[in-house]
Scaffold this active site. Sequence first.
Site, PDB file in Angstrom:
ATOM      1  N   ASN A  10       0.883  -1.277   0.042  1.00 57.41           N
ATOM      2  CA  ASN A  10      -0.124  -0.069   0.064  1.00 57.41           C
ATOM      3  C   ASN A  10       0.996   1.341   0.118  1.00 57.41           C
ATOM      4  O   ASN A  10       1.449   1.640   0.962  1.00 57.41           O
ATOM      5  CB  ASN A  10      -1.020  -0.152   1.227  1.00 57.41           C
ATOM      6  N   TRP A  11       1.148   1.678  -1.321  1.00 54.40           N
ATOM      7  CA  TRP A  11       1.986   3.074  -1.245  1.00 54.40           C
ATOM      8  C   TRP A  11       1.478   4.195  -0.563  1.00 54.40           C
ATOM      9  O   TRP A  11       2.296   5.223  -0.366  1.00 54.40           O
ATOM     10  CB  TRP A  11       2.312   3.235  -2.727  1.00 54.40           C
ATOM     11  N   LYS A  12       0.211   4.217  -0.286  1.00 54.90           N
ATOM     12  CA  LYS A  12      -0.626   5.356   0.148  1.00 54.90           C
ATOM     13  C   LYS A  12      -0.174   6.563  -0.672  1.00 54.90           C
ATOM     14  O   LYS A  12      -0.209   6.504  -1.997  1.00 54.90           O
ATOM     15  CB  LYS A  12      -0.137   5.860   1.745  1.00 54.90           C
ATOM     16  N   HIS A  96      -9.804   1.431   4.170  1.00 60.88           N
ATOM     17  CA  HIS A  96      -8.496   1.674   4.856  1.00 60.88           C
ATOM     18  C   HIS A  96      -9.018   2.487   6.001  1.00 60.88           C
ATOM     19  O   HIS A  96      -9.745   3.468   5.981  1.00 60.88           O
ATOM     20  CB  HIS A  96      -7.433   2.121   3.950  1.00 60.88           C
ATOM     21  N   GLU A  98      -7.350   4.890   7.232  1.00 61.36           N
ATOM     22  CA  GLU A  98      -7.101   6.395   6.945  1.00 61.36           C
ATOM     23  C   GLU A  98      -8.216   6.927   6.276  1.00 61.36           C
ATOM     24  O   GLU A  98      -8.528   8.229   6.463  1.00 61.36           O
ATOM     25  CB  GLU A  98      -5.786   6.350   6.231  1.00 61.36           C
ATOM     26  N   GLU A 168      -6.205  -4.674  10.325  1.00 59.13           N
ATOM     27  CA  GLU A 168      -5.179  -3.654  10.537  1.00 59.13           C
ATOM     28  C   GLU A 168      -5.664  -2.871  11.712  1.00 59.13           C
ATOM     29  O   GLU A 168      -6.191  -1.813  11.713  1.00 59.13           O
ATOM     30  CB  GLU A 168      -5.231  -2.722   9.465  1.00 59.13           C
ATOM     31  N   GLY A 174       2.042   2.169  10.751  1.00 59.66           N
ATOM     32  CA  GLY A 174       2.783   3.309  10.626  1.00 59.66           C
ATOM     33  C   GLY A 174       3.791   3.868  11.904  1.00 59.66           C
ATOM     34  O   GLY A 174       4.116   4.635  12.116  1.00 59.66           O
ATOM     35  N   SER A 214       2.668  -2.122  10.511  1.00 56.77           N
ATOM     36  CA  SER A 214       4.223  -1.977  10.530  1.00 56.77           C
ATOM     37  C   SER A 214       4.780  -3.738  10.541  1.00 56.77           C
ATOM     38  O   SER A 214       5.728  -3.803  11.082  1.00 56.77           O
ATOM     39  CB  SER A 214       4.534  -1.792  12.137  1.00 56.77           C
ATOM     40  N   GLY A 235       2.566  -0.970   4.397  1.00 57.09           N
ATOM     41  CA  GLY A 235       2.893   0.347   3.977  1.00 57.09           C
ATOM     42  C   GLY A 235       4.109   0.869   3.784  1.00 57.09           C
ATOM     43  O   GLY A 235       4.834   0.381   2.837  1.00 57.09           O
ATOM     44  N   GLY A 236       4.657   1.370   4.939  1.00 60.71           N
ATOM     45  CA  GLY A 236       6.190   1.894   5.051  1.00 60.71           C
ATOM     46  C   GLY A 236       7.170   0.842   4.295  1.00 60.71           C
ATOM     47  O   GLY A 236       7.975   1.050   3.516  1.00 60.71           O
TER      48      GLY A 236
HETATM   49  P1  PGA Z   1       2.262   0.361   7.646  1.00 59.38           P
HETATM   50  O1  PGA Z   1       0.886   0.532   6.751  1.00 59.38           O
HETATM   51  O2  PGA Z   1       2.772  -0.939   7.246  1.00 59.38           O
HETATM   52  O3  PGA Z   1       3.097   1.582   7.002  1.00 59.38           O
HETATM   53  O4  PGA Z   1       2.037   0.197   9.256  1.00 59.38           O
HETATM   54  C1  PGA Z   1       0.111  -0.522   6.792  1.00 59.38           C
HETATM   55  C2  PGA Z   1      -1.221  -0.076   6.056  1.00 59.38           C
HETATM   56  O5  PGA Z   1      -1.725   0.980   6.458  1.00 59.38           O
HETATM   57  O6  PGA Z   1      -1.686  -0.704   5.362  1.00 59.38           O
END
Ligand code: PGA
Length: 259
Positions: A10-12, A96, A98, A168, A174, A214, A235-236
């Site tokens: 997930n590049w966001k 998601h 967010e 999640e 994050g 994470s 994500g990260g």
């Molecule tokens: P993260 O994000 O791996 O940076 O914690 C995961 C996500 O939000 O899908």
Amino acid sequence: MPRRPMMAANWKMNKTVTEAQNYTAALLPRAADAEGVDVAVFVPFTCLHEVGRMAENSAVIAGAQNFYYEDSGAFTGEISAPMLKDVLARAVLVGHSERREIFGETDTLVAHKTKRALDAGLLPVVCVGETKEERDAGGMWEKVSTQVGRVLEEIGEVGGEGIVFAYEPIWAIGTGDTATPDDAQDAIGRIRELLREERGGEFADGARVLYGGSVKPANVAEIMGQNDVDGALVGGASLEVDSFVQLVEAAEPPSSDGE
Ligand code: PGA
């Protein structure tokens, strides 16, 4: 049949078209070498066409991070499922945290979007999870079961293989603060039980449930080692292709000849 694991990036809100091209060019041959695992990248709308085009007929599933459930019309700023298909997306993230927390998406909106994605032939990856306050107050399962339940109410008759859930926990996204493998198994095991109660064994055995929050090369093996965890949404640690490929490799099932 065991469920096929999935490793999803997930590049966001990251990467220009050029950066996306470079990443995808590096990922494609390495994903092709990965046996028995679905590799997905959820990218910003602006580079989706390019990633979709590059990934067409490859082992990599190009996906969007969001969409709206109407097909067209006066919805300024929105993108529809047919538009995603048109630029070669095969999957889409839905709900998601967010989107839910920053942009106010409700369980009902998430349920409608999931139904629309399914009807349009896009693989929905439906995200659920609780905040730290909810967990500390003992409300994890109430939150998560309501989120999953609302989606199940809406989607009608579909096979479990057609839908992916991602658990999640918001406090782990994050933050570097991963859920323990036991916490991930506990929540995901309960999600699978709920799928079984509501939809029967075939659906529950076919639907994949990922963990997200994470995930990185240092902790992926432990997380993937849990019975009900079918992969990860990352994500990260997905932003650098080398790190993402390490995660993909960690999700490969052991080969039957033991090599
Ligand atoms: P993260 O994000 O791996 O940076 O914690 C995961 C996500 O939000 O899908």
